[in-house]
Design a protein around this motif. Structure first.
Motif, PDB file in Angstrom:
ATOM      1  N   VAL A   1     -14.960  -0.774   1.536  1.00  0.00           N
ATOM      2  CA  VAL A   1     -14.632  -2.079   0.964  1.00  0.00           C
ATOM      3  C   VAL A   1     -14.199  -1.924  -0.493  1.00  0.00           C
ATOM      4  CG1 VAL A   1     -15.511  -4.394   0.463  1.00  0.00           C
ATOM      5  CG2 VAL A   1     -16.239  -3.202   2.540  1.00  0.00           C
ATOM      6  N   ALA A   2     -14.880  -1.053  -1.213  1.00  0.00           N
ATOM      7  CA  ALA A   2     -14.541  -0.831  -2.618  1.00  0.00           C
ATOM      8  C   ALA A   2     -13.129  -0.280  -2.766  1.00  0.00           C
ATOM      9  CB  ALA A   2     -15.550   0.118  -3.252  1.00  0.00           C
ATOM     10  N   ASN A   3     -12.813   0.750  -1.982  1.00  0.00           N
ATOM     11  CA  ASN A   3     -11.472   1.343  -2.048  1.00  0.00           C
ATOM     12  C   ASN A   3     -10.396   0.328  -1.702  1.00  0.00           C
ATOM     13  OD1 ASN A   3     -11.675   4.040  -2.907  1.00  0.00           O
ATOM     14  ND2 ASN A   3     -12.453   4.683  -0.923  1.00  0.00           N
ATOM     15  N   ASP A   4     -10.644  -0.453  -0.654  1.00  0.00           N
ATOM     16  CA  ASP A   4      -9.662  -1.438  -0.223  1.00  0.00           C
ATOM     17  C   ASP A   4      -9.435  -2.485  -1.303  1.00  0.00           C
ATOM     18  OD1 ASP A   4      -8.039  -2.857   1.906  1.00  0.00           O
ATOM     19  OD2 ASP A   4      -9.547  -4.381   1.498  1.00  0.00           O
ATOM     20  N   ASN A   5     -10.518  -2.977  -1.903  1.00  0.00           N
ATOM     21  CA  ASN A   5     -10.383  -4.012  -2.923  1.00  0.00           C
ATOM     22  C   ASN A   5      -9.655  -3.492  -4.155  1.00  0.00           C
ATOM     23  OD1 ASN A   5     -11.450  -5.637  -5.416  1.00  0.00           O
ATOM     24  ND2 ASN A   5     -11.760  -6.950  -3.628  1.00  0.00           N
ATOM     25  N   ILE A   6     -10.000  -2.277  -4.559  1.00  0.00           N
ATOM     26  CA  ILE A   6      -9.337  -1.690  -5.732  1.00  0.00           C
ATOM     27  C   ILE A   6      -7.843  -1.492  -5.468  1.00  0.00           C
ATOM     28  CG2 ILE A   6      -9.182   0.382  -7.163  1.00  0.00           C
ATOM     29  CD1 ILE A   6     -12.260   0.625  -6.833  1.00  0.00           C
ATOM     30  N   ASN A   7      -7.519  -1.004  -4.268  1.00  0.00           N
ATOM     31  CA  ASN A   7      -6.114  -0.767  -3.926  1.00  0.00           C
ATOM     32  C   ASN A   7      -5.318  -2.056  -3.863  1.00  0.00           C
ATOM     33  OD1 ASN A   7      -6.483   1.999  -3.744  1.00  0.00           O
ATOM     34  ND2 ASN A   7      -6.939   1.957  -1.557  1.00  0.00           N
ATOM     35  N   ARG A   8      -5.925  -3.109  -3.299  1.00  0.00           N
ATOM     36  CA  ARG A   8      -5.187  -4.366  -3.128  1.00  0.00           C
ATOM     37  C   ARG A   8      -5.121  -5.184  -4.413  1.00  0.00           C
ATOM     38  NH1 ARG A   8      -7.260  -8.064  -0.397  1.00  0.00           N
ATOM     39  NH2 ARG A   8      -9.299  -7.188   0.091  1.00  0.00           N
ATOM     40  N   SER A   9      -6.192  -5.184  -5.187  1.00  0.00           N
ATOM     41  CA  SER A   9      -6.245  -6.040  -6.372  1.00  0.00           C
ATOM     42  C   SER A   9      -5.588  -5.402  -7.590  1.00  0.00           C
ATOM     43  CB  SER A   9      -7.704  -6.371  -6.715  1.00  0.00           C
ATOM     44  OG  SER A   9      -8.384  -5.238  -7.234  1.00  0.00           O
ATOM     45  N   GLY A  10      -5.600  -4.061  -7.635  1.00  0.00           N
ATOM     46  CA  GLY A  10      -5.059  -3.389  -8.808  1.00  0.00           C
ATOM     47  C   GLY A  10      -5.942  -3.537 -10.035  1.00  0.00           C
ATOM     48  N   LYS A  11      -7.143  -4.072  -9.845  1.00  0.00           N
ATOM     49  CA  LYS A  11      -8.059  -4.269 -10.975  1.00  0.00           C
ATOM     50  C   LYS A  11      -8.561  -2.918 -11.492  1.00  0.00           C
ATOM     51  CE  LYS A  11      -8.082  -8.823 -10.808  1.00  0.00           C
ATOM     52  NZ  LYS A  11      -9.173  -9.547 -10.142  1.00  0.00           N
ATOM     53  N   ASN A  12      -8.967  -2.895 -12.744  1.00  0.00           N
ATOM     54  CA  ASN A  12      -9.401  -1.655 -13.383  1.00  0.00           C
ATOM     55  C   ASN A  12     -10.871  -1.376 -13.070  1.00  0.00           C
ATOM     56  OD1 ASN A  12      -9.407   0.644 -14.991  1.00  0.00           O
ATOM     57  ND2 ASN A  12      -9.800  -0.491 -16.881  1.00  0.00           N
ATOM     58  N   TYR A  13     -11.124  -1.043 -11.810  1.00  0.00           N
ATOM     59  CA  TYR A  13     -12.465  -0.672 -11.369  1.00  0.00           C
ATOM     60  C   TYR A  13     -12.492   0.830 -11.073  1.00  0.00           C
ATOM     61  CZ  TYR A  13     -13.035  -5.700 -10.343  1.00  0.00           C
ATOM     62  OH  TYR A  13     -13.097  -7.062 -10.411  1.00  0.00           O
ATOM     63  N   VAL A  14     -13.652   1.427 -11.251  1.00  0.00           N
ATOM     64  CA  VAL A  14     -13.835   2.853 -10.980  1.00  0.00           C
ATOM     65  C   VAL A  14     -15.069   3.027 -10.105  1.00  0.00           C
ATOM     66  CG1 VAL A  14     -14.381   5.092 -12.005  1.00  0.00           C
ATOM     67  CG2 VAL A  14     -12.754   3.578 -13.134  1.00  0.00           C
ATOM     68  N   ILE A  15     -14.970   3.916  -9.107  1.00  0.00           N
ATOM     69  CA  ILE A  15     -16.107   4.241  -8.250  1.00  0.00           C
ATOM     70  C   ILE A  15     -16.781   5.497  -8.789  1.00  0.00           C
ATOM     71  CG2 ILE A  15     -16.833   4.877  -5.919  1.00  0.00           C
ATOM     72  CD1 ILE A  15     -14.325   3.434  -4.892  1.00  0.00           C
ATOM     73  N   LEU A  16     -18.071   5.412  -9.090  1.00  0.00           N
ATOM     74  CA  LEU A  16     -18.793   6.572  -9.588  1.00  0.00           C
ATOM     75  C   LEU A  16     -18.843   7.668  -8.514  1.00  0.00           C
ATOM     76  CD1 LEU A  16     -21.850   5.057 -11.518  1.00  0.00           C
ATOM     77  CD2 LEU A  16     -19.537   5.515 -12.333  1.00  0.00           C
ATOM     78  N   ASP A  17     -18.826   8.922  -8.942  1.00  0.00           N
ATOM     79  CA  ASP A  17     -18.832  10.045  -8.015  1.00  0.00           C
ATOM     80  C   ASP A  17     -20.128  10.110  -7.210  1.00  0.00           C
ATOM     81  OD1 ASP A  17     -16.312  10.873  -8.764  1.00  0.00           O
ATOM     82  OD2 ASP A  17     -17.040  12.274 -10.280  1.00  0.00           O
TER      83      ASP A  17
END
Length: 218
Positions: free
Chosen positions: A149-165
């Motif tokens: 869900v995180a990857n999909d939202n970041i890809n679609r929204s283009g918002k400046n979010y980062v997923i911690l390793d």
């Protein structure tokens, strides 16, 4: 996995899979949004016939719900703003973290005892999108949610979010049914297996994720 697009239509990877399964089974598909906090009740009272929307398989859920075999691998991850400076779970000590109420993110956080104890506060939201909106306006410092869900939202929204390793918990997605609906579950599983074998699932996965990440039949 399932969300409303700009035309208010419910779309997503799970939706495309469900449509194809329903078509092959000769049944009408009704997409029914529910309160995720009451998902087991919605299922057991007959308001819905299965739970199919990024539904994580856990030992606790398997006691009361009949699952298909896993169809996707997932993990619970922590999302932060790109300009936050947070790079590790330890960086979030004393900070506020949001998550979707009743989700496996909550279970994963409970399981990460030391990390949860280090936090200042945990805030529950109705859904992941609301949690991410609060992250954007700095209401929370991070959000725990599904990797998919995180990857999909970041890809679609283009918002400046980062997923911690560092992730909190690896997990599998399954489709959930009532315990006494084994025949229905088995038919859905057989149909998914056939879809994987004839190459139907791969392009659906590529459409939504850019790669064939399905684990059905693999």
């Amino acid at each position: 996995m399932g969300f409303r697009d700009e035309n208010n239509e419910i779309v997503g990877y799970d939706v495309d899979l469900a449509k194809e399964v329903a078509s092959r089974m000769g049944v009408e598909l009704k997409l029914q949004p529910i309160d995720w906090n009451a998902k087991e009740q919605e299922l057991n009272t007959g308001k819905i016939d299965c739970i199919w929307n990024g539904f994580t398989m856990t030992p606790e859920r398997e006691k009361v719900i009949l699952f298909t075999e896993p169809y996707l691998k997932n993990a619970q991850v922590v999302v932060v703003r790109g300009d936050s400076g947070y790079a590790t779970l330890a960086d979030l000590a004393g900070k506020t973290v949001g998550l979707q109420a009743g989700s496996s993110a909550s279970d994963a956080l409970d399981g990460a005892v030391e990390f949860k104890a280090s936090l200042k506060r945990v805030v529950e939201f109705k859904d992941n999108l609301t949690a991410l909106m609060d992250l954007e306006i700095k209401g929370v410092d991070a959000v725990v949610m599904d990797l998919m869900v995180a990857n999909d939202n970041i890809n679609r929204s283009g918002k400046n979010y980062v997923i911690l390793d560092e992730s909190l918990a690896p997990e599998n997605y399954g489709i959930g049914f009532r315990k006494n609906d084994a025949a229905l579950m088995n038919k859905v599983q057989e149909t998914l297996d056939a879809m994987a074998a004839d190459g139907t699932i791969a392009p659906i996965a590529v459409k939504w994720f850019g790669a064939d990440i399905s684990i059905i039949g693999k």
